[in-house]
Design a protein around this motif. Structure first.
Motif, PDB file in Angstrom:
ATOM      1  N   THR A 130       1.041  -1.061  -0.061  1.00 31.87           N
ATOM      2  CA  THR A 130      -0.001   0.023  -0.061  1.00 31.87           C
ATOM      3  C   THR A 130       0.964   1.198  -0.064  1.00 31.87           C
ATOM      4  N   SER A 131       2.003   1.300  -0.750  1.00 30.57           N
ATOM      5  CA  SER A 131       3.045   2.399  -0.710  1.00 30.57           C
ATOM      6  C   SER A 131       2.512   3.461  -1.078  1.00 30.57           C
ATOM      7  N   ILE A 132       2.438   4.569  -0.116  1.00 30.79           N
ATOM      8  CA  ILE A 132       1.897   5.951  -0.761  1.00 30.79           C
ATOM      9  C   ILE A 132       2.972   6.711  -1.609  1.00 30.79           C
ATOM     10  N   LYS A 145       4.553   4.747  -3.934  1.00 32.56           N
ATOM     11  CA  LYS A 145       4.121   4.300  -5.262  1.00 32.56           C
ATOM     12  C   LYS A 145       3.020   5.106  -5.758  1.00 32.56           C
ATOM     13  N   GLN A 146       2.180   5.456  -5.031  1.00 33.41           N
ATOM     14  CA  GLN A 146       0.839   6.309  -5.449  1.00 33.41           C
ATOM     15  C   GLN A 146       1.351   7.503  -6.240  1.00 33.41           C
ATOM     16  N   THR A 165       3.327   7.099  -9.334  1.00 36.33           N
ATOM     17  CA  THR A 165       2.550   6.957 -10.471  1.00 36.33           C
ATOM     18  C   THR A 165       1.520   8.128 -10.798  1.00 36.33           C
ATOM     19  N   TYR A 166       1.148   8.964  -9.767  1.00 36.95           N
ATOM     20  CA  TYR A 166       0.527  10.120 -10.264  1.00 36.95           C
ATOM     21  C   TYR A 166       1.340  11.120 -10.988  1.00 36.95           C
ATOM     22  N   ASP A 197       7.082  -2.629  -9.399  1.00 36.49           N
ATOM     23  CA  ASP A 197       6.788  -2.952  -8.230  1.00 36.49           C
ATOM     24  C   ASP A 197       8.026  -3.376  -7.576  1.00 36.49           C
ATOM     25  N   ALA A 207      -6.659   9.346  -3.546  1.00 37.64           N
ATOM     26  CA  ALA A 207      -6.305   8.285  -4.531  1.00 37.64           C
ATOM     27  C   ALA A 207      -7.091   8.328  -5.991  1.00 37.64           C
ATOM     28  N   GLU A 208      -8.049   9.366  -5.956  1.00 32.51           N
ATOM     29  CA  GLU A 208      -8.763   9.511  -7.295  1.00 32.51           C
ATOM     30  C   GLU A 208      -8.338  10.738  -7.935  1.00 32.51           C
ATOM     31  N   GLY A 263      -5.422  12.663  -6.663  1.00 33.50           N
ATOM     32  CA  GLY A 263      -4.013  13.124  -6.651  1.00 33.50           C
ATOM     33  C   GLY A 263      -3.884  13.967  -5.593  1.00 33.50           C
TER      34      GLY A 263
END
Length: 174
Positions: free
Chosen positions: A14-16, A18-19, A22-23, A37, A153-154, A156
């Motif tokens: 659940t890496s923040i 990585k989020q 990605t964003y 990953d 999450a949706e 950004g």
């Protein structure tokens, strides 16, 4: 069309970071994005003895090739006790045995975030100072403080001032 390679320098499912990576990668115009990953690159803990006995793991070669195939690299660092995560450091150590200029002079965007108000500032500073020696052409760095407050999450980045700062850095890279 640019190829953006992005990853969070963490093995958390659940890496923040990585989020965030990605964003950020998806903010580049006219680009394709591949998000890695780190769990797909798990290797034995680096040691010269293991390298002498078994050689450099194939996964290190695969990771190095992924870096080499990118036009831009986006990395968001998790901060573990003020430094890189063990998962990332191990991949970096193995990959650097292929070539010390691990990032192969690729334009690189360095990011960090954390639940706290410093946003991974210590690890980001470490990376900014170290990564040019690892072959990164560091084009910018950005820290997102208080992840849960400033990121959705949706949507950004929800803090408009912080979002504008990141977009300005990305625009300068493009």
């Amino acid at each position: 069309m640019k190829k953006i390679l992005a990853f969070g320098a963490s093995s958390s499912a659940t890496s923040i970071n990585k989020q965030l990576a990605t964003y950020a990668a998806h903010q580049f115009a006219n680009a394709t994005v591949e998000v890695l990953d780190l769990n797909d690159y798990e290797m034995p803990i680096f040691s010269i003895d293991k390298e002498t006995k078994t050689g450099i793991p194939q996964l290190a070669h695969v990771f190095f090739a992924k870096l080499g195939g990118a036009d831009v690299i986006v990395i968001s660092f998790a901060e573990h006790n003020g430094a890189y995560s063990t998962a990332f450091k191990n991949i970096l150590d193995w990959t650097s045995r292929i070539n010390g200029k691990t990032l192969q002079q690729k334009p690189t965007l360095l990011l960090a975030t954390s639940p706290g108000p410093r946003g991974g500032a210590s690890v980001l500073e470490m990376a900014k100072n170290r990564f040019p020696f690892q072959g990164a052409d560091v084009k910018g760095a950005f820290s997102l403080p208080s992840f849960a407050t400033n990121f959705d999450a949706e949507k950004g980045i929800t803090n408009e001032e912080l979002k504008a700062q990141l977009l300005e850095i990305i625009e300068a890279i493009e």
